[in-house]
Design a protein around this motif. Structure first.
Motif, PDB file in Angstrom:
ATOM      1  N   GLU A 178       8.685  23.075  31.618  1.00 21.46           N
ATOM      2  CA  GLU A 178       7.619  23.960  31.153  1.00 21.46           C
ATOM      3  C   GLU A 178       7.132  24.907  32.240  1.00 21.46           C
ATOM      4  OE1 GLU A 178       6.116  24.119  27.867  1.00 21.46           O
ATOM      5  OE2 GLU A 178       8.117  23.273  27.643  1.00 21.46           O
ATOM      6  N   VAL A 179       7.197  24.475  33.474  1.00 21.30           N
ATOM      7  CA  VAL A 179       6.621  25.270  34.559  1.00 21.30           C
ATOM      8  C   VAL A 179       7.627  25.329  35.707  1.00 21.30           C
ATOM      9  CG1 VAL A 179       4.722  25.505  36.167  1.00 21.30           C
ATOM     10  CG2 VAL A 179       4.313  24.472  33.933  1.00 21.30           C
ATOM     11  N   PRO A 180       8.024  26.523  36.133  1.00 21.69           N
ATOM     12  CA  PRO A 180       8.949  26.611  37.274  1.00 21.69           C
ATOM     13  C   PRO A 180       8.285  26.116  38.550  1.00 21.69           C
ATOM     14  CG  PRO A 180       8.180  28.791  36.612  1.00 21.69           C
ATOM     15  CD  PRO A 180       7.681  27.830  35.581  1.00 21.69           C
ATOM     16  N   GLN A 181       8.962  25.259  39.280  1.00 22.69           N
ATOM     17  CA  GLN A 181       8.351  24.643  40.465  1.00 22.69           C
ATOM     18  C   GLN A 181       9.444  23.916  41.224  1.00 22.69           C
ATOM     19  OE1 GLN A 181       5.712  22.178  38.214  1.00 22.69           O
ATOM     20  NE2 GLN A 181       7.452  21.863  36.891  1.00 22.69           N
ATOM     21  N   ASN A 182       9.055  23.221  42.267  1.00 21.29           N
ATOM     22  CA  ASN A 182      10.054  22.484  43.048  1.00 21.29           C
ATOM     23  C   ASN A 182      10.214  21.053  42.551  1.00 21.29           C
ATOM     24  OD1 ASN A 182       7.494  21.691  43.961  1.00 21.29           O
ATOM     25  ND2 ASN A 182       8.376  20.963  45.869  1.00 21.29           N
ATOM     26  N   LEU A 183       9.766  20.762  41.361  1.00 20.08           N
ATOM     27  CA  LEU A 183       9.938  19.436  40.789  1.00 20.08           C
ATOM     28  C   LEU A 183      11.084  19.451  39.780  1.00 20.08           C
ATOM     29  CD1 LEU A 183       6.190  18.614  40.051  1.00 20.08           C
ATOM     30  CD2 LEU A 183       7.555  17.791  41.977  1.00 20.08           C
ATOM     31  N   SER A 184      11.665  18.281  39.556  1.00 16.84           N
ATOM     32  CA  SER A 184      12.693  18.131  38.543  1.00 16.84           C
ATOM     33  C   SER A 184      12.487  16.807  37.837  1.00 16.84           C
ATOM     34  CB  SER A 184      14.088  18.200  39.152  1.00 16.84           C
ATOM     35  OG  SER A 184      14.276  17.137  40.063  1.00 16.84           O
ATOM     36  N   ALA A 185      13.102  16.647  36.674  1.00 16.86           N
ATOM     37  CA  ALA A 185      12.984  15.402  35.931  1.00 16.86           C
ATOM     38  C   ALA A 185      14.358  14.988  35.442  1.00 16.86           C
ATOM     39  CB  ALA A 185      12.031  15.566  34.754  1.00 16.86           C
TER      40      ALA A 185
ATOM     41  N   GLY B 236      -7.575  20.264  33.869  1.00 16.22           N
ATOM     42  CA  GLY B 236      -6.960  19.644  32.708  1.00 16.22           C
ATOM     43  C   GLY B 236      -5.530  19.222  32.962  1.00 16.22           C
ATOM     44  N   LEU B 237      -4.832  18.950  31.897  1.00 12.18           N
ATOM     45  CA  LEU B 237      -3.456  18.471  31.985  1.00 12.18           C
ATOM     46  C   LEU B 237      -2.467  19.620  31.846  1.00 12.18           C
ATOM     47  CD1 LEU B 237      -5.144  15.942  30.885  1.00 12.18           C
ATOM     48  CD2 LEU B 237      -2.908  15.060  30.243  1.00 12.18           C
ATOM     49  N   GLN B 238      -1.501  19.621  32.726  1.00 15.53           N
ATOM     50  CA  GLN B 238      -0.442  20.618  32.683  1.00 15.53           C
ATOM     51  C   GLN B 238       0.868  19.914  32.360  1.00 15.53           C
ATOM     52  OE1 GLN B 238       0.749  22.204  36.507  1.00 15.53           O
ATOM     53  NE2 GLN B 238       1.193  24.212  35.610  1.00 15.53           N
ATOM     54  N   LEU B 239       1.505  20.301  31.274  1.00 11.82           N
ATOM     55  CA  LEU B 239       2.796  19.721  30.914  1.00 11.82           C
ATOM     56  C   LEU B 239       3.861  20.249  31.859  1.00 11.82           C
ATOM     57  CD1 LEU B 239       4.522  18.013  28.966  1.00 11.82           C
ATOM     58  CD2 LEU B 239       4.778  20.079  27.556  1.00 11.82           C
ATOM     59  N   LEU B 240       4.593  19.327  32.481  1.00 10.87           N
ATOM     60  CA  LEU B 240       5.647  19.708  33.425  1.00 10.87           C
ATOM     61  C   LEU B 240       7.029  19.655  32.769  1.00 10.87           C
ATOM     62  CD1 LEU B 240       4.450  17.640  36.526  1.00 10.87           C
ATOM     63  CD2 LEU B 240       4.008  20.060  36.037  1.00 10.87           C
ATOM     64  N   PHE B 241       7.350  18.524  32.171  1.00 10.50           N
ATOM     65  CA  PHE B 241       8.667  18.319  31.554  1.00 10.50           C
ATOM     66  C   PHE B 241       8.503  17.465  30.302  1.00 10.50           C
ATOM     67  CE2 PHE B 241      11.079  19.840  35.151  1.00 10.50           C
ATOM     68  CZ  PHE B 241      10.297  19.505  36.258  1.00 10.50           C
ATOM     69  N   TYR B 242       9.434  17.650  29.384  1.00 12.46           N
ATOM     70  CA  TYR B 242       9.515  16.695  28.290  1.00 12.46           C
ATOM     71  C   TYR B 242      10.973  16.500  27.900  1.00 12.46           C
ATOM     72  CZ  TYR B 242       9.954  20.406  24.726  1.00 12.46           C
ATOM     73  OH  TYR B 242      10.352  21.468  23.963  1.00 12.46           O
ATOM     74  N   SER B 243      11.226  15.363  27.273  1.00 11.13           N
ATOM     75  CA  SER B 243      12.594  14.979  26.948  1.00 11.13           C
ATOM     76  C   SER B 243      12.631  14.342  25.567  1.00 11.13           C
ATOM     77  CB  SER B 243      13.109  13.983  27.994  1.00 11.13           C
ATOM     78  OG  SER B 243      14.349  13.429  27.582  1.00 11.13           O
ATOM     79  N   VAL B 244      13.574  14.791  24.755  1.00  8.96           N
ATOM     80  CA  VAL B 244      13.735  14.227  23.417  1.00  8.96           C
ATOM     81  C   VAL B 244      14.900  13.251  23.352  1.00  8.96           C
ATOM     82  CG1 VAL B 244      12.649  16.216  22.329  1.00  8.96           C
ATOM     83  CG2 VAL B 244      15.143  16.147  22.606  1.00  8.96           C
ATOM     84  N   GLY B 245      15.631  13.080  24.466  1.00  8.48           N
ATOM     85  CA  GLY B 245      16.730  12.133  24.482  1.00  8.48           C
ATOM     86  C   GLY B 245      17.346  12.042  25.858  1.00  8.48           C
TER      87      GLY B 245
ATOM     88  N   GLN C 210      18.184   6.789  31.252  1.00  8.12           N
ATOM     89  CA  GLN C 210      18.241   5.794  30.178  1.00  8.12           C
ATOM     90  C   GLN C 210      17.235   6.168  29.090  1.00  8.12           C
ATOM     91  OE1 GLN C 210      18.220   1.632  31.499  1.00  8.12           O
ATOM     92  NE2 GLN C 210      18.522   2.338  33.596  1.00  8.12           N
ATOM     93  N   ASP C 211      17.390   5.571  27.924  1.00  8.16           N
ATOM     94  CA  ASP C 211      16.560   5.945  26.773  1.00  8.16           C
ATOM     95  C   ASP C 211      15.067   5.836  27.059  1.00  8.16           C
ATOM     96  OD1 ASP C 211      15.633   4.465  23.670  1.00  8.16           O
ATOM     97  OD2 ASP C 211      15.992   6.591  24.033  1.00  8.16           O
ATOM     98  N   ARG C 212      14.684   4.810  27.815  1.00  5.29           N
ATOM     99  CA  ARG C 212      13.262   4.554  27.999  1.00  5.29           C
ATOM    100  C   ARG C 212      12.829   4.715  29.455  1.00  5.29           C
ATOM    101  NH1 ARG C 212      13.329  -1.088  25.009  1.00  5.29           N
ATOM    102  NH2 ARG C 212      15.410  -1.006  25.870  1.00  5.29           N
ATOM    103  N   GLN C 213      13.557   5.517  30.209  1.00  2.00           N
ATOM    104  CA  GLN C 213      13.251   5.738  31.608  1.00  2.00           C
ATOM    105  C   GLN C 213      13.183   7.231  31.887  1.00  2.00           C
ATOM    106  OE1 GLN C 213      16.331   4.685  34.435  1.00  2.00           O
ATOM    107  NE2 GLN C 213      14.832   4.066  35.976  1.00  2.00           N
ATOM    108  N   PHE C 214      12.126   7.635  32.568  1.00  2.00           N
ATOM    109  CA  PHE C 214      11.907   9.057  32.855  1.00  2.00           C
ATOM    110  C   PHE C 214      11.492   9.149  34.307  1.00  2.00           C
ATOM    111  CE2 PHE C 214      12.055  13.170  31.570  1.00  2.00           C
ATOM    112  CZ  PHE C 214      10.903  13.822  31.150  1.00  2.00           C
TER     113      PHE C 214
END
Lengths: 113, 114
Positions: free
Chosen positions: B59-66, B43-52, B70-74
């Motif tokens: 959400e999950v400790p790992q070697n990834l970052s986010a 299934g799907l695992q949520l890694l990161f989310y951003s409200v602004g 910009q407002d519409r760039q992730f």
């Protein structure tokens, strides 16, 4: 804690047959419920959603789902399946005070001609 | 109408190499943005989310970052990829209407780490 269970990992139906995919959720308050479909190698497409009101929700591609609070279920149905419906289906639950969705593990639908 | 783009569509990288996956949304302002990972047959695992801009929740400790420059760039990044980072990465956006929020997904990036 919120959780979503899709008990059927894999379902096979004949084209033209009816379909019901099961989804059970666990949440203390009124949930927001969603069904998404994913074709191989593609992103997820929203089929339908329930926030409030009429418990029978109509979606795209002829799908519908019914929210049954007493059974904590949100099963997806289609009266007559087409070969193009073969895909993976995900149920998800959200809530009023969170920006996040909890997804089930998915049900893979196979359609035989 | 709103559209969401992800690139690249497919990526093959050696273990230990860096990673940068990009997601952009058009046709909306101040969306919530999400990165999910979908491992093969799971299934799907949520890694990161951003409200602004600049606001990232992990959400999950790992070697990834986010990052959200910009407002519409992730952007999803890693300094050194692991074999276990292989998977299908999905970006999603949402906008709240009152208390109701619906997530919409991009086409995904398939990452294979060798």
């Amino acid at each position: 804690a919120q959780s979503v269970t899709q008990p059927d990992i894999h379902i096979t139906v004949s084209e033209g047959a009816s379909l019901e995919l099961r989804c059970n959720y666990s949440y203390g308050a009124t949930p927001y419920l969603f069904w998404y479909v994913q074709s191989p190698g593609q992103g997820l497409q929203l089929l339908l959603k329930y926030f409030s009101g009429d418990t029978l929700v109509q979606g795209i591609k002829g799908f519908e789902a019914e929210f049954k609070r007493s059974q904590s279920s949100f099963n997806l149905r289609k009266p007559s399946v087409h070969w193009s419906d073969a895909a993976e289906y995900f149920c998800a639950v959200g809530a009023f005070n969170t920006d996040k969705l909890i997804f089930g593990t998915g049900t893979r639908l196979q359609v035989f001609p | 109408s709103q559209t969401i783009h992800q690139w690249p569509a497919t990526l093959v990288q050696p273990v230990g190499s860096p990673l940068s996956l990009e997601c952009t949304v058009e046709g909306t302002s101040n969306p919530n943005l999400y990165w999910y990972r979908q491992a093969a047959g799971r299934g799907l695992q949520l890694l990161f989310y951003s409200v602004g801009i600049g606001q990232i929740s992990s959400e999950v400790p790992q070697n990834l970052s986010a990052s959200r420059p910009q407002d519409r760039q992730f952007i999803l990044s890693s300094k050194k990829l692991l074999l276990s980072d292989s998977g299908f990465y999905l970006c999603a956006w949402s906008v709240k209407t009152g208390s109701q929020e619906t997530q919409y997904f991009g086409p995904g990036t398939r990452l294979l780490v060798l």
